[in-house]
Design an enzyme around this catalytic site. Sequence first.
Site, PDB file in Angstrom:
ATOM      1  N   GLU A 287      36.086   4.372  -8.917  1.00  0.00           N
ATOM      2  CA  GLU A 287      36.572   2.996  -8.785  1.00  0.00           C
ATOM      3  C   GLU A 287      37.154   2.493 -10.104  1.00  0.00           C
ATOM      4  O   GLU A 287      36.681   1.502 -10.659  1.00  0.00           O
ATOM      5  CB  GLU A 287      35.408   2.082  -8.363  1.00  0.00           C
ATOM      6  CG  GLU A 287      34.720   2.494  -7.079  1.00  0.00           C
ATOM      7  CD  GLU A 287      33.349   1.841  -6.913  1.00  0.00           C
ATOM      8  OE1 GLU A 287      32.953   1.036  -7.772  1.00  0.00           O
ATOM      9  OE2 GLU A 287      32.678   2.156  -5.926  1.00  0.00           O
ATOM     10  N   PRO A 288      38.171   3.142 -10.632  1.00  0.00           N
ATOM     11  CA  PRO A 288      38.702   2.695 -11.914  1.00  0.00           C
ATOM     12  C   PRO A 288      39.579   1.456 -11.763  1.00  0.00           C
ATOM     13  O   PRO A 288      40.359   1.354 -10.818  1.00  0.00           O
ATOM     14  CB  PRO A 288      39.554   3.882 -12.362  1.00  0.00           C
ATOM     15  CG  PRO A 288      40.023   4.485 -11.080  1.00  0.00           C
ATOM     16  CD  PRO A 288      38.918   4.273 -10.081  1.00  0.00           C
ATOM     17  N   ARG A 326      39.752 -13.015 -22.158  1.00  0.00           N
ATOM     18  CA  ARG A 326      38.899 -11.947 -22.704  1.00  0.00           C
ATOM     19  C   ARG A 326      38.416 -12.200 -24.138  1.00  0.00           C
ATOM     20  O   ARG A 326      37.245 -11.984 -24.427  1.00  0.00           O
ATOM     21  CB  ARG A 326      39.585 -10.586 -22.603  1.00  0.00           C
ATOM     22  CG  ARG A 326      39.929 -10.176 -21.164  1.00  0.00           C
ATOM     23  CD  ARG A 326      40.252  -8.699 -21.017  1.00  0.00           C
ATOM     24  NE  ARG A 326      39.073  -7.887 -21.209  1.00  0.00           N
ATOM     25  CZ  ARG A 326      38.719  -7.334 -22.340  1.00  0.00           C
ATOM     26  NH1 ARG A 326      39.480  -7.448 -23.402  1.00  0.00           N
ATOM     27  NH2 ARG A 326      37.610  -6.652 -22.426  1.00  0.00           N
ATOM     28  N   CYS A 357      42.302 -27.393 -25.206  1.00  0.00           N
ATOM     29  CA  CYS A 357      41.434 -28.254 -26.018  1.00  0.00           C
ATOM     30  C   CYS A 357      40.012 -27.706 -26.089  1.00  0.00           C
ATOM     31  O   CYS A 357      39.070 -28.290 -25.530  1.00  0.00           O
ATOM     32  CB  CYS A 357      41.440 -29.664 -25.451  1.00  0.00           C
ATOM     33  SG  CYS A 357      43.096 -30.307 -25.463  1.00  0.00           S
TER      34      CYS A 357
HETATM   35  N1  LLP Z   1      33.392  -0.889  -9.519  1.00  0.00           N
HETATM   36  C1  LLP Z   1      32.587  -1.956  -9.585  1.00  0.00           C
HETATM   37  C2  LLP Z   1      31.469  -2.058  -8.648  1.00  0.00           C
HETATM   38  C3  LLP Z   1      32.794  -2.942 -10.565  1.00  0.00           C
HETATM   39  O1  LLP Z   1      31.965  -3.978 -10.635  1.00  0.00           O
HETATM   40  C4  LLP Z   1      33.870  -2.812 -11.476  1.00  0.00           C
HETATM   41  C5  LLP Z   1      34.131  -3.819 -12.496  1.00  0.00           C
HETATM   42  C6  LLP Z   1      34.720  -1.691 -11.345  1.00  0.00           C
HETATM   43  C7  LLP Z   1      34.444  -0.746 -10.374  1.00  0.00           C
HETATM   44  C8  LLP Z   1      35.903  -1.469 -12.247  1.00  0.00           C
HETATM   45  O2  LLP Z   1      35.531  -1.310 -13.565  1.00  0.00           O
HETATM   46  P1  LLP Z   1      36.589  -0.815 -14.653  1.00  0.00           P
HETATM   47  O3  LLP Z   1      37.027   0.586 -14.284  1.00  0.00           O
HETATM   48  O4  LLP Z   1      37.737  -1.759 -14.640  1.00  0.00           O
HETATM   49  O5  LLP Z   1      35.840  -0.866 -15.924  1.00  0.00           O
HETATM   50  N2  LLP Z   1      36.314  -8.876 -16.839  1.00  0.00           N
HETATM   51  C9  LLP Z   1      35.722  -7.841 -17.648  1.00  0.00           C
HETATM   52  C10 LLP Z   1      35.432  -6.598 -16.838  1.00  0.00           C
HETATM   53  C11 LLP Z   1      34.573  -6.863 -15.627  1.00  0.00           C
HETATM   54  C12 LLP Z   1      34.305  -5.636 -14.811  1.00  0.00           C
HETATM   55  C13 LLP Z   1      33.651  -5.978 -13.525  1.00  0.00           C
HETATM   56  N3  LLP Z   1      33.424  -4.871 -12.651  1.00  0.00           N
HETATM   57  C14 LLP Z   1      36.620  -7.550 -18.837  1.00  0.00           C
HETATM   58  O6  LLP Z   1      37.664  -8.190 -18.977  1.00  0.00           O
HETATM   59  O7  LLP Z   1      36.285  -6.730 -19.693  1.00  0.00           O
END
Ligand code: LLP
Length: 430
Positions: A287-288, A326, A357
Site C-alpha cells: 500500500e505505498p 507538513r 495568521c
Molecule cells: N496503508 C495504511 C493503512 C496507511 O495508514 C498509510 C498511511 C499508507 C498505507 C500509506 O503510507 P505511505 O506509503 O504513504 O507512507 N500525512 C503524513 C503521512 C500519514 C500516513 C498515513 N497513513 C505525512 O505527511 O507524513
Amino acid sequence: MHSFHYQRGKLTCESYPLDKAAERYGTPLYVYSSQTIVDHYKRLDQALHELHHEICYAVKANSNLAVIRLLAEQGAGFDIVSGGELYRTIKAGGNPAKCTFAGVGKSREEIEYALRCEVLSFNVESEQELSAINEIAKSLNKRAPIAIRVNPDVSANTHKYISTGKTENKFGIAIDRVPEVYQRARTFTNIKIRGVQMHIGSQITESRPFVQAIEKMLPLVHKLKSDSGIEFFSIGGGIGIVYRGSLESGDEVWWKQDEPKHALTIQEYASATVPLLKGLQIRVLLEPGRFLVGNAGVLLSRVLYVKRTPAKTFVIVDAGMNDLIRPALYQGYHEIVPVRESKDRPLTKVDVVGPVCESGDFFALDRELTEVEPGEVLALMSAGAYGFTMASNYNSRPLPAELLISGTEAKIVRRRQSYADLISMELTDG
Ligand code: LLP
C-alpha cells in the site's frame, strides 16, 4: 528517479519550465510529473517481480483524479480509507474489486457503499467493527470480504504522528489476539475471510522495521493460510523518500550531514523483504503512497516580501500552512529552491513563512537559502504526497490549482478555487 531538474537556468518538470507554469496558472500551484509517478510504480513493480503481488496505491497521499487514473492505467489497485476516496477512485477509473478499505472508524454508510461497490477487502481494525460489518452485510444479503489488520508491536522509528504499529497506537488488533478473532470471524455467516494486513507507519527510511514486522507475522500468516484459507498478506505502505537534497540527488540518496548517509532504495527494500515473503506462496499486497507520488510533485510559491528584522530575515511567500501543512504538523523538511537557478547568489539564513495568521505557518526555519527577491518563484520540493490532500481553506484561502505535466504538455487537473467557491456551500437566512 524524479523529473525535476535545472535546464538552461530554469527549474523544469520533465520538459516544462516552472516559471512558465507559475506565470500561466498562478501561485500557489501544485505541479506533478506523470513520468515520475509511472517510473516509481514500474520500479516498485519490477523490484517485486518474484512475488505474486499487487500494488494498492494509498489514495490519501494524493487523490487527484488524474493521478488515480494514471496509476489505474498502470494496473494499480487502491488502498482507500473513506467513502469519499472510494468514490473518487471509481470516478477516476479505478477498479473497486482491487480496493482495500482501511481505517479504524468506518461508518455504516461507508460500509454499505463499499459492499455495494464490491471492494476486494475491508481491513478490519477492531472486533466491534467485525461484528458491525457482518450485521450490515447480512442486512444487504451479502458476504463481506475481510482481512484483519494486525498490530505487530514493532517500532517504525519515524515521527510519532505517523507511527502506527505499536500497541499504544489506535490501529489494528494486537498480534496475540488475532488468531482468536479469525476463529470468531469464521463463525460469522456474512463474513468471507480473504487476507491479513499490517501497516507499521509512514516515512520509514530503513528496512529493519519492515523485516522485523514481517518476521513477526510469518508464523501467523502460515497458520491463517491453512486454517482460515487466506488468499493475501498485505504488508502495508510506509516506504520513505528522500526529502533533504532531493533535487541534487535525483531522490536516490541522503546527502546532508545531519541525516544518515543512506537511503532506503527500492532495491534494498525488496532485497530485504522479498526473500521472507517468497516462501509464503501467497499473494502479497503493498500500500505505498508517498513512495509513488512524494517526489513527483512540487508546490510553487511566489515571494511576496523579504522582511528584515534585528532577529531574523523572513521570506514571506504566497503559499501557507493551509496549502502544505507538513512542516507545521510534523516538522517535515522540504527542500526550497528558486525556480531561476541561483549559482552566483550568496546564501543567507532565513525563515520561509506564509501569510496565515499563526506562528506555526512556516516552511523553513533558520534555513540557508540563496538570496531571493520579491516576485520570484520558489519550489517547495517533495510535495506530491500529503500536500494538496491535507490542504484546507483556513483563513478563507482558496485551494491552489494542480497541474500535471507530461513531457512538454501541461494540464490543469484541478482549477484554483475562487472566492465564490469558498462560500458556495454556505446558507444564510437572507
Ligand atoms: N496503508 C495504511 C493503512 C496507511 O495508514 C498509510 C498511511 C499508507 C498505507 C500509506 O503510507 P505511505 O506509503 O504513504 O507512507 N500525512 C503524513 C503521512 C500519514 C500516513 C498515513 N497513513 C505525512 O505527511 O507524513
